[in-house]
Write an enzyme that holds these catalytic residues in place. Structure first.
Site, PDB file in Angstrom:
ATOM      1  N   ASP A   1      29.674  46.555  39.883  1.00  0.00           N
ATOM      2  CA  ASP A   1      30.598  45.422  39.836  1.00  0.00           C
ATOM      3  C   ASP A   1      32.002  45.945  40.152  1.00  0.00           C
ATOM      4  OD1 ASP A   1      32.461  43.516  39.088  1.00  0.00           O
ATOM      5  OD2 ASP A   1      31.347  42.845  37.330  1.00  0.00           O
TER       6      ASP A   1
ATOM      7  N   LYS B   1      38.524  38.824  43.851  1.00  0.00           N
ATOM      8  CA  LYS B   1      39.951  39.130  43.718  1.00  0.00           C
ATOM      9  C   LYS B   1      40.606  39.530  45.046  1.00  0.00           C
ATOM     10  CE  LYS B   1      39.430  40.266  38.827  1.00  0.00           C
ATOM     11  NZ  LYS B   1      39.561  38.922  38.242  1.00  0.00           N
TER      12      LYS B   1
END
Lengths: 342, 342
Positions: free
Chosen positions: A166, A197
């Site tokens: 991740d 992001k």
């Protein structure tokens, strides 16, 4: 996908589909699978799990929440799938002083992972995959060694579990590489890397063998957001042209060295300076002290953030340069020098 | 939130937080709650459920999937929470011919809902909320009467369960009202209305009592996307200025009347014409016939879509006018007149 949570949810799904397809010897779902899943019952809705780590954070939808264990406020009152959780190394700093102790700590965690996966095969809920952050970010910037991650991959491989890295927080440059897992020297690439992001859009990349057979299994209404890909192209071009990965390494050297200096100067307030590239952090003795420092920094114009229970995290933009780091360290020193923090 | 799935996941979470807060007599989570949730165990991770309907669709993350029961391809091979599922009315058309039969069918489904909720209170996994679509869209355009939904709200209310109306597909004008549930004449507004798609951003609106106490409980990194709100403002302005809700009603009258005419003309290929505003659909005898019709329409320049197993759905843009409906019906008639569909 629209966000990092959605990226993780779908990576988990792809892992489960891959695992079940293997169990069926490569066949598509049977009639019994298709019928039983409509009642949320095995074999169509299988008893499988994703193994995660204490202190890890992977998102707040119900599937991701079953793998997030950083803060109770995110989980309390929400029903959960019950999936196994392994300890994540709690290293002591400076690393060079605690090499043997830290080695044993990582050994302990890897042993726990191995034991959970092996035992899960006989309990009716096998571990189909492992999800791990390169640096446990929300949980308090917990690092582990490159060796730890190489061995974790080996354990997954040896036990037919997939490994999802991740990189929602660590990805896209802040650690001094495009992806934090590039630091590890893995024998082979991770099975999945999830992102969001700084990528401006959520998603994952993965090895070919994890592509589900047939259509409509990993899909959503929007199926992407092309305008964000145009923006991403510009982001990547600027990262290359402006050598922002180099910048994150150079800035990180100044930042970490500066945090260590402050730690030595104010040992009753700061502890455990650590970082990879500019992905740096330092601990405070308590949550109250940490929050006081963050407010004091804000009043001096610095937007700092907390993570874990008592950690201050640095998450600068990729254009944050060594002289910006000096400015931050100077302000931080000023705040600490006031001496009214504890 | 970024999408409809995320809207539903968070609405479920808000329902669970509300339910547990009520159980605690309004108090914040206890120390035991906070500790046990980190192990995914009760009372912090409570055994609670969201009741959904057979044929319903609410998204594909793991929480939403536990409430989605429209197609096996979305669920198979993915572990699931096991939550109760009630039958959704299967009405016969034309409604005026089957009034008594349909009334009994709705009665049967409401009885099942009531029974599931009452029994759930003694099985250790109470129903905290109900999630329902005004028209089961993915599942095959299943409608229910306004009375059905009014009584469903009554059952939820009488049993201390929240009611979430999932308007991700039905919301924002297509049914001739901004929200499809406005047709129902409810005693009071739904507890939650979730949305996405035409809203350009996902989210929900809700009654004040469902706002969690304290911060950081329903939150994500992006916390919205302001640019999309600017776009949405323009969308809403155009809906009002161009009277697009009226347009959807007027176009829907033409569309539904036309589908009925075609159904009478080709009774071995079309059946069960139904609609609300321009949210219209018609059934085919088999999936194969349905798909053949959709391909034939596409070859004539019409992008039609399927839902359920053997349904053709109409989901026109809000600017689709009566004369566009006439054009579509004319092409559809031409395709049906070729006579080689079955």
């Amino acid at each position: 996908m629209a966000c990092g949570t959605c990226a993780n949810e779908n990576a988990y799904k792809a892992v489960f589909i891959w695992y079940r397809t293997k169990q069926r010897g490569g066949s598509m779902p049977s009639k019994e699978d298709l019928e039983s899943c409509m009642r949320d019952m095995p074999p169509g809705s299988p008893k499988l799990s994703i193994l995660s780590f204490q202190g890890g954070f992977h998102g707040r939808t119900l599937g991701c929440l079953a793998t997030s264990h950083s803060k109770p406020i995110q989980k309390v009152d929400i029903p959960s799938l019950v999936w196994p959780v392994a300890p994540f190394p709690q290293l002591r700093y400076p690393l060079e002083l605690y090499a043997e102790e830290n080695r044993r700590e990582e050994e302990r965690c890897l042993d726990a992972v191995w034991k959970i996966i092996v035992e899960s095969k006989t309990t009716g809920q096998p571990v189909a995959g492992i999800v791990v952050e390169p640096i446990q970010a929300e949980g308090g910037d917990h690092h582990a060694s490159n060796t730890f991650f190489r061995r974790l991959q080996r354990i997954a491989k040896d036990n037919d579990a997939a490994m999802i890295v991740d990189e929602v927080q660590t990805g896209v440059g802040l650690t001094g590489r495009m992806w934090a897992h590039e630091h590890w020297g893995l024998e082979e690439p991770p099975d999945f890397v999830t992102f969001a992001k700084k990528m401006l859009i959520g998603g994952y990349y993965y090895k070919d063998e994890f592509r589900p057979q047939g259509g409509y299994r990993i899909i959503n209404t929007w199926v992407g957001d092309p305008a964000k890909l145009v923006l991403l192209e510009a982001v990547i071009r600027v990262i290359e042209e402006d050598r922002l990965l180099d910048n994150m390494r150079e800035t990180g050297d100044v930042l970490l060295e500066g945090l260590r200096t402050l730690e030595n100067k104010y040992p009753d307030v700061l502890d455990g300076s650590r970082g990879q590239g500019s992905f740096c952090a330092v601990d405070c003795p308590t949550e109250a002290v940490r929050n006081k420092l963050i407010y004091a920094l804000r009043n001096k114009g610095v937007q700092a953030g907390g993570c874990g229970e008592r950690t201050i995290r640095c998450r600068p933009a990729l254009i944050f340069q060594p002289h910006h780091a000096e400015m931050f360290l100077d302000i931080f020193n000023g705040v600490l020098a006031q001496g009214n923090i504890r």
